[in-house]
Design a protein around this motif. Structure first.
Motif, PDB file in Angstrom:
ATOM      1  N   ALA A 105       3.110  -3.466   3.529  1.00  0.00           N
ATOM      2  CA  ALA A 105       2.720  -2.924   2.202  1.00  0.00           C
ATOM      3  C   ALA A 105       3.444  -3.249   0.942  1.00  0.00           C
ATOM      4  CB  ALA A 105       2.883  -1.287   2.565  1.00  0.00           C
ATOM      5  N   GLU A 106       4.605  -3.471   1.287  1.00  0.00           N
ATOM      6  CA  GLU A 106       5.423  -3.674  -0.104  1.00  0.00           C
ATOM      7  C   GLU A 106       5.192  -5.130  -0.661  1.00  0.00           C
ATOM      8  OE1 GLU A 106       7.558  -1.830  -1.797  1.00  0.00           O
ATOM      9  OE2 GLU A 106       7.726  -0.239  -0.416  1.00  0.00           O
ATOM     10  N   LEU A 107       4.624  -5.926   0.138  1.00  0.00           N
ATOM     11  CA  LEU A 107       4.208  -7.142  -0.545  1.00  0.00           C
ATOM     12  C   LEU A 107       3.394  -7.158  -1.866  1.00  0.00           C
ATOM     13  CD1 LEU A 107       3.230  -9.405   2.591  1.00  0.00           C
ATOM     14  CD2 LEU A 107       5.139  -9.915   1.031  1.00  0.00           C
ATOM     15  N   THR A 108       2.424  -6.029  -1.717  1.00  0.00           N
ATOM     16  CA  THR A 108       1.593  -5.758  -2.941  1.00  0.00           C
ATOM     17  C   THR A 108       2.135  -5.054  -4.349  1.00  0.00           C
ATOM     18  OG1 THR A 108       0.851  -3.654  -2.421  1.00  0.00           O
ATOM     19  CG2 THR A 108      -0.288  -5.444  -1.523  1.00  0.00           C
ATOM     20  N   THR A 109       3.503  -4.761  -4.237  1.00  0.00           N
ATOM     21  CA  THR A 109       4.306  -4.327  -5.400  1.00  0.00           C
ATOM     22  C   THR A 109       4.525  -5.061  -6.261  1.00  0.00           C
ATOM     23  OG1 THR A 109       5.094  -2.724  -3.834  1.00  0.00           O
ATOM     24  CG2 THR A 109       5.942  -2.726  -6.111  1.00  0.00           C
ATOM     25  N   LYS A 110       4.984  -6.629  -5.958  1.00  0.00           N
ATOM     26  CA  LYS A 110       5.221  -7.490  -7.143  1.00  0.00           C
ATOM     27  C   LYS A 110       4.104  -7.631  -8.133  1.00  0.00           C
ATOM     28  CE  LYS A 110       6.824 -12.040  -7.899  1.00  0.00           C
ATOM     29  NZ  LYS A 110       5.794 -12.463  -8.846  1.00  0.00           N
ATOM     30  N   ALA A 196       1.716   5.982 -10.685  1.00  0.00           N
ATOM     31  CA  ALA A 196       2.349   7.160  -9.959  1.00  0.00           C
ATOM     32  C   ALA A 196       2.089   7.852  -8.688  1.00  0.00           C
ATOM     33  CB  ALA A 196       2.241   8.205 -11.262  1.00  0.00           C
ATOM     34  N   ILE A 197       0.668   7.801  -8.590  1.00  0.00           N
ATOM     35  CA  ILE A 197       0.314   8.313  -7.295  1.00  0.00           C
ATOM     36  C   ILE A 197       0.462   7.476  -6.157  1.00  0.00           C
ATOM     37  CG2 ILE A 197      -1.838   9.051  -6.050  1.00  0.00           C
ATOM     38  CD1 ILE A 197      -3.145  10.245  -8.700  1.00  0.00           C
ATOM     39  N   SER A 198       0.520   6.137  -6.451  1.00  0.00           N
ATOM     40  CA  SER A 198       0.874   5.235  -5.358  1.00  0.00           C
ATOM     41  C   SER A 198       2.470   5.511  -4.902  1.00  0.00           C
ATOM     42  CB  SER A 198       0.751   3.692  -6.026  1.00  0.00           C
ATOM     43  OG  SER A 198      -0.351   3.535  -6.408  1.00  0.00           O
ATOM     44  N   GLU A 199       2.992   5.712  -6.008  1.00  0.00           N
ATOM     45  CA  GLU A 199       4.648   5.973  -5.596  1.00  0.00           C
ATOM     46  C   GLU A 199       4.752   7.133  -4.749  1.00  0.00           C
ATOM     47  OE1 GLU A 199       6.930   3.909  -5.875  1.00  0.00           O
ATOM     48  OE2 GLU A 199       6.511   2.643  -7.707  1.00  0.00           O
ATOM     49  N   ILE A 200       3.990   8.147  -5.143  1.00  0.00           N
ATOM     50  CA  ILE A 200       3.971   9.621  -4.404  1.00  0.00           C
ATOM     51  C   ILE A 200       3.764   9.266  -2.953  1.00  0.00           C
ATOM     52  CG2 ILE A 200       2.703  11.514  -3.962  1.00  0.00           C
ATOM     53  CD1 ILE A 200       2.522  12.061  -7.033  1.00  0.00           C
ATOM     54  N   VAL A 201       2.430   8.522  -2.525  1.00  0.00           N
ATOM     55  CA  VAL A 201       2.040   7.937  -1.296  1.00  0.00           C
ATOM     56  C   VAL A 201       3.219   7.312  -0.578  1.00  0.00           C
ATOM     57  CG1 VAL A 201       0.329   6.911   0.026  1.00  0.00           C
ATOM     58  CG2 VAL A 201      -0.649   8.045  -1.970  1.00  0.00           C
ATOM     59  N   ALA A 202       3.917   6.566  -1.170  1.00  0.00           N
ATOM     60  CA  ALA A 202       4.764   5.748  -0.550  1.00  0.00           C
ATOM     61  C   ALA A 202       5.945   6.608  -0.062  1.00  0.00           C
ATOM     62  CB  ALA A 202       5.306   4.605  -1.423  1.00  0.00           C
ATOM     63  N   ALA A 203       6.254   7.378  -1.168  1.00  0.00           N
ATOM     64  CA  ALA A 203       7.653   8.259  -1.104  1.00  0.00           C
ATOM     65  C   ALA A 203       7.578   9.226   0.122  1.00  0.00           C
ATOM     66  CB  ALA A 203       8.133   8.930  -2.262  1.00  0.00           C
ATOM     67  N   VAL A 204       6.322   9.727   0.230  1.00  0.00           N
ATOM     68  CA  VAL A 204       6.122  10.770   1.191  1.00  0.00           C
ATOM     69  C   VAL A 204       5.834  10.094   2.581  1.00  0.00           C
ATOM     70  CG1 VAL A 204       4.286  12.561   2.218  1.00  0.00           C
ATOM     71  CG2 VAL A 204       4.812  12.442  -0.315  1.00  0.00           C
ATOM     72  N   VAL A 283      -5.232  -6.781  -3.193  1.00  0.00           N
ATOM     73  CA  VAL A 283      -5.281  -6.001  -2.060  1.00  0.00           C
ATOM     74  C   VAL A 283      -4.264  -4.749  -2.594  1.00  0.00           C
ATOM     75  CG1 VAL A 283      -3.985  -5.983   0.280  1.00  0.00           C
ATOM     76  CG2 VAL A 283      -4.896  -8.384  -0.690  1.00  0.00           C
ATOM     77  N   ASN A 284      -5.094  -3.456  -2.202  1.00  0.00           N
ATOM     78  CA  ASN A 284      -4.284  -2.444  -2.222  1.00  0.00           C
ATOM     79  C   ASN A 284      -3.904  -2.009  -0.839  1.00  0.00           C
ATOM     80  OD1 ASN A 284      -4.956  -1.566  -4.683  1.00  0.00           O
ATOM     81  ND2 ASN A 284      -7.019  -0.633  -4.125  1.00  0.00           N
ATOM     82  N   TRP A 285      -2.425  -1.806  -1.020  1.00  0.00           N
ATOM     83  CA  TRP A 285      -1.646  -1.722   0.483  1.00  0.00           C
ATOM     84  C   TRP A 285      -2.139  -0.613   1.385  1.00  0.00           C
ATOM     85  CZ3 TRP A 285       1.041   2.762   1.746  1.00  0.00           C
ATOM     86  CH2 TRP A 285       1.564   3.419   0.718  1.00  0.00           C
ATOM     87  N   TRP A 286      -2.573   0.594   0.682  1.00  0.00           N
ATOM     88  CA  TRP A 286      -2.994   1.797   1.399  1.00  0.00           C
ATOM     89  C   TRP A 286      -4.548   1.508   1.956  1.00  0.00           C
ATOM     90  CZ3 TRP A 286      -2.421   2.148  -4.029  1.00  0.00           C
ATOM     91  CH2 TRP A 286      -3.617   2.006  -4.624  1.00  0.00           C
TER      92      TRP A 286
END
Length: 336
Positions: A105-110, A196-204, A283-286
């Protein structure tokens, strides 16, 4: 490893805030004559009210960048030290799958951070003559993206290195390159709300993983990464709020993205949706999380929804408390 407290500078419901300033101090702040030395003596903050900071307090990009640097330095942690504290042999098979999933999942953040840096600078120059305050908010966002990129690199390399130590399926170079595709550009307010919502999903997700993981070192890693994602969420909300406060960006755009996630079969359900969009551009990680048989699934949809409602309130000032209310308000703002 202790996670430093993040303080939000400005009005941000649901987040830890500084106590109100005395009236005289407020007036001094508003005049732009406040003693910068006194401000720097305090704890580093996320400047949540950016429009006021630039427009009324007359803070400069150098001031904001300094605050970003102070907060970044106060929160830095070592991947090497974190991994050294994990007893690899004690990690269960189920928990190893959580690590493998997180690494992919984290590969798509860069590419997300790369796009944000490019888009922020482009938007900054577009607004420079029309609205210098918006231009400054855009440049502050692009400047902060360098810290976001570095901090996300910690997450990606931690999880993928651990997956290697667990002797799990390696991410092939083909997959690595595929997941690096840069997202197409979009309206800046929609982009910031989506992030912001992507970070919410990841944090939860990470917080829930930390609750079930038994090995102390791995539990601490997931908690640390989850805390980072909350800090990133707060930054994205601050930049999005600044754009709405400028009146140059319409709140309906934030609501359109929230509806995209919260609608029936929306993105908040990730790869468990009946229909997952096939995207040729990125690619969307979710879309690509894989929950195998016997593997813990950190859904917590209700908690994600609550945090999204809170984010909308902080960005737009509009209160909603259900997915239906988000859709109704979005339609109202659009004029339907």
């Amino acid at each position: 490893m202790k996670t430093p407290t993040v303080i939000i500078d400005g009005s941000s419901e649901g987040a830890l805030q500084q106590p109100p300033l005395p009236v005289a101090r407020q007036q001094l702040e508003m005049s732009g004559l406040a003693d910068e030395g006194l401000r720097e003596e305090g704890k580093p903050v996320i400047v949540a009210d950016l429009y006021r900071a630039f427009k009324e307090e007359k803070r400069t990009l150098v001031d904001i960048a300094w605050e970003q640097q102070r907060l970044h330095e106060s929160r830095r942690w070592s991947v090497m030290e974190m991994l050294a504290a994990i007893d690899v042999e004690r990690v269960s098979q189920s928990d190893r799958l959580l690590v493998w999933n997180a690494g992919r999942a984290e590969l798509t953040t860069k590419p997300g951070a790369d796009r944000l840096a490019r888009l922020s600078d482009t938007e900054c120059r577009r607004w420079q003559e029309k609205n210098p305050v918006v231009a400054s908010i855009m440049q502050a966002c692009g400047t902060w993206s360098r810290y976001w990129n570095e901090e996300e690199a910690h997450h990606e390399t931690s999880f993928n290195r651990l997956a290697t130590l667990f002797a799990m399926d390696r991410v092939t170079d083909e997959t690595f390159i595929e997941f690096r595709k840069v997202f197409p550009d979009d309206d800046m307010l929609r982009t910031l709300t989506l992030l912001a919502i992507s970070e919410i999903v990841a944090a939860v997700n990470y917080a829930n993983c930390a609750r079930v993981i038994q090995e102390p070192g791995l539990k601490a890693l997931f908690k640390q990464v989850g805390a980072d994602e909350i800090q990133h969420m707060n930054y994205f909300i601050a930049f999005a709020k600044g754009l709405v406060d400028s009146a140059e960006y319409a709140p309906k755009e934030a609501f359109s993205v929230a509806h995209f996630f919260l609608r029936d079969g929306g993105e908040v359900y990730g790869s468990k949706r009946q229909h997952v969009e096939q995207r040729g551009t990125h690619v969307n990680w979710w879309d690509h999380l894989e929950y195998r048989e016997g593997m813990y699934s950190p859904d917590a949809i209700d908690k994600k929804e609550t945090l999204i409602f809170n984010a909308l309130k902080r960005i737009t000032g509009i209160t909603v408390s259900s997915a239906e209310e988000v859709e109704d308000k979005w339609m109202e703002l659009v004029g339907c």
